[in-house]
Enzyme design. Structure first.
Site, PDB file in Angstrom:
ATOM      1  N   SER A 124       7.134   4.793  -1.582  1.00 55.66           N
ATOM      2  CA  SER A 124       7.636   5.842  -2.483  1.00 55.66           C
ATOM      3  C   SER A 124       9.044   5.502  -2.976  1.00 55.66           C
ATOM      4  O   SER A 124       9.390   5.774  -4.131  1.00 55.66           O
ATOM      5  CB  SER A 124       7.576   7.229  -1.833  1.00 55.66           C
ATOM      6  N   ALA A 125       9.855   4.865  -2.120  1.00 60.09           N
ATOM      7  CA  ALA A 125      11.200   4.471  -2.572  1.00 60.09           C
ATOM      8  C   ALA A 125      11.110   3.320  -3.566  1.00 60.09           C
ATOM      9  O   ALA A 125      11.858   3.284  -4.562  1.00 60.09           O
ATOM     10  CB  ALA A 125      12.059   4.076  -1.376  1.00 60.09           C
ATOM     11  N   ALA A 126      10.189   2.386  -3.320  1.00 66.04           N
ATOM     12  CA  ALA A 126      10.015   1.266  -4.259  1.00 66.04           C
ATOM     13  C   ALA A 126       9.592   1.808  -5.620  1.00 66.04           C
ATOM     14  O   ALA A 126      10.105   1.379  -6.674  1.00 66.04           O
ATOM     15  CB  ALA A 126       8.969   0.290  -3.717  1.00 66.04           C
ATOM     16  N   PRO A 140       0.821  -1.202   0.000  1.00 65.69           N
ATOM     17  CA  PRO A 140       0.000   0.000   0.000  1.00 65.69           C
ATOM     18  C   PRO A 140       0.861   1.260   0.000  1.00 65.69           C
ATOM     19  O   PRO A 140       1.982   1.249   0.529  1.00 65.69           O
ATOM     20  CB  PRO A 140      -0.808  -0.110   1.305  1.00 65.69           C
ATOM     21  N   GLY A 161       7.734   1.809   2.692  1.00 68.72           N
ATOM     22  CA  GLY A 161       8.714   2.197   1.679  1.00 68.72           C
ATOM     23  C   GLY A 161       8.151   2.258   0.265  1.00 68.72           C
ATOM     24  O   GLY A 161       8.900   2.084  -0.707  1.00 68.72           O
ATOM     25  N   GLY A 177       4.054   3.334   5.381  1.00 66.54           N
ATOM     26  CA  GLY A 177       5.292   3.141   6.142  1.00 66.54           C
ATOM     27  C   GLY A 177       6.103   1.948   5.675  1.00 66.54           C
ATOM     28  O   GLY A 177       7.024   1.508   6.358  1.00 66.54           O
ATOM     29  N   ASP A 228      15.481   3.934   2.759  1.00 71.15           N
ATOM     30  CA  ASP A 228      14.408   3.263   2.010  1.00 71.15           C
ATOM     31  C   ASP A 228      14.886   2.880   0.608  1.00 71.15           C
ATOM     32  O   ASP A 228      14.634   1.770   0.130  1.00 71.15           O
ATOM     33  CB  ASP A 228      13.179   4.189   1.886  1.00 71.15           C
TER      34      ASP A 228
END
Ligand code: MEV
Length: 309
Positions: A99-101, A91, A97, A95, A152
């Site tokens: 946005s980093a993924a 999702p 990660g 929390g 991240d």
């Protein structure tokens, strides 16, 4: 061809890691995957991730459009007519990660596009290095999260489990762990939480709570390497209390951690920026289902992730 970035959990050391302390973190076996499809000539650079209800073009007023442009600019490729069609298995804003993924998957896809274009023009592109992927993805994280430490992105691109420091990057360790993850469903903003900690510790890296979070990473890492899950759980409990003192827990997260402990967990804490997002717990194998049931009673659908290896 498709390109991925992995989600992550932080076992110990979030927030303190922004101030140079170590964090113990692990990649999940799931994240974001994208494939690049040419848009008709003259079309825009777009991203389409149906599982996030995300359909953006590079010039939209949306944080992930800003992220997309930051990556394209870092790679110096303008705005090619491409649609990055993706699938997310974690999702957003939880929390874990996301946005980093997203940034790592997009960076890999755009680097591949650039290199193919160079090859098609008769040139020879150097193979993309992990360093190039992380520096493009970090450009996006810096814009979205402000003072991002890079933890991240390091996990999203490297995978595995390890100790991350801002100054030296990720040091992989040889360990395996089953972690219970409970996405609370409450959304939050990482940058707001990072600012909250900055205020709570007056932007002072010597704040004793940050220093203790750093030592807990060391203790917890040694406990994990020695197979001492009780010790790791104790470090996690204390880290949660310190993060709460710094203002990034919520009554919901405190309650979910307490429910996990009452159900027999060795330890539980928020993971990532806090303010909502997810909690994690470790528990004896025979107690895992009790922890998940306790969370379910609070309407949180948790799951077990195997990390490291
Ligand atoms: C977010 O996953 C972790 C934080 O420590 C921010 C960062 O390190 O970039 C809160």
């Amino acid at each position: 061809m498709s390109f991925h970035g992995l989600g992550k959990i932080i076992l110990l050391g979030e927030h303190a890691v922004v101030y140079g302390y170590p964090a113990l973190a692990a990649a999940l076996d799931r994240g974001v995957r994208v494939a690049a499809v040419p848009t008709p000539a003259g079309g825009a650079l777009r991203v389409d991730i149906p599982s996030w209800n995300l359909r953006i073009t590079a010039d939209d007023d949306h944080p992930l459009a800003v992220a997309l442009c930051a990556i394209a600019d870092k790679l110096d490729i303008g705005r090619p007519p491409l649609t990055l069609v993706g699938e997310a298995q974690i999702p957003a804003g939880a929390g874990l990660g996301a946005s980093a993924a997203f940034a790592v998957a997009i960076s890999r896809a755009l680097i591949d596009f650039r290199d193919r274009k160079i090859a098609a023009a008769g040139g020879s592109a150097m193979p993309a290095t992990l360093g190039e992927v992380t520096s493009a993805a970090n450009a996006s994280e810096a814009l979205i999260h402000g003072k991002a430490s890079g933890v991240d992105v390091a996990l999203a691109s490297n995978g595995g489990i390890g100790v991350f420091r801002k100054a030296s990057g990720l040091r992989p360790i040889k360990a395996e762990l089953r972690v219970l993850i409970g996405p609370s469903g409450a959304s939050r903003s990482t940058s707001t939480m990072v600012e909250r900690v900055t205020r709570a510790c007056s932007n002072n890296a010597d704040d004793p709570r940050l220093a203790e979070l750093g030592s807990l990473t060391d203790h917890g890492t040694n406990a994990l390497l020695g197979g001492d899950h009780v010790g790791l759980g104790t470090s996690m409990d204390r880290a949660h209390a310190l993060l709460a003192e710094l203002g990034v827990s919520t009554p919901l997260l405190d309650g979910l951690c307490e429910a996990a402990r009452r159900a027999g967990a060795y330890g539980a804490k928020l993971t990532g920026a806090g303010g909502g997002g997810a909690i994690i717990a470790i528990a004896p194998r025979e107690k895992e289902s009790d922890v998940l049931a306790a969370w379910r009673a609070a309407k949180v659908d948790g799951f077990v992730a195997k990390v490291g290896g």
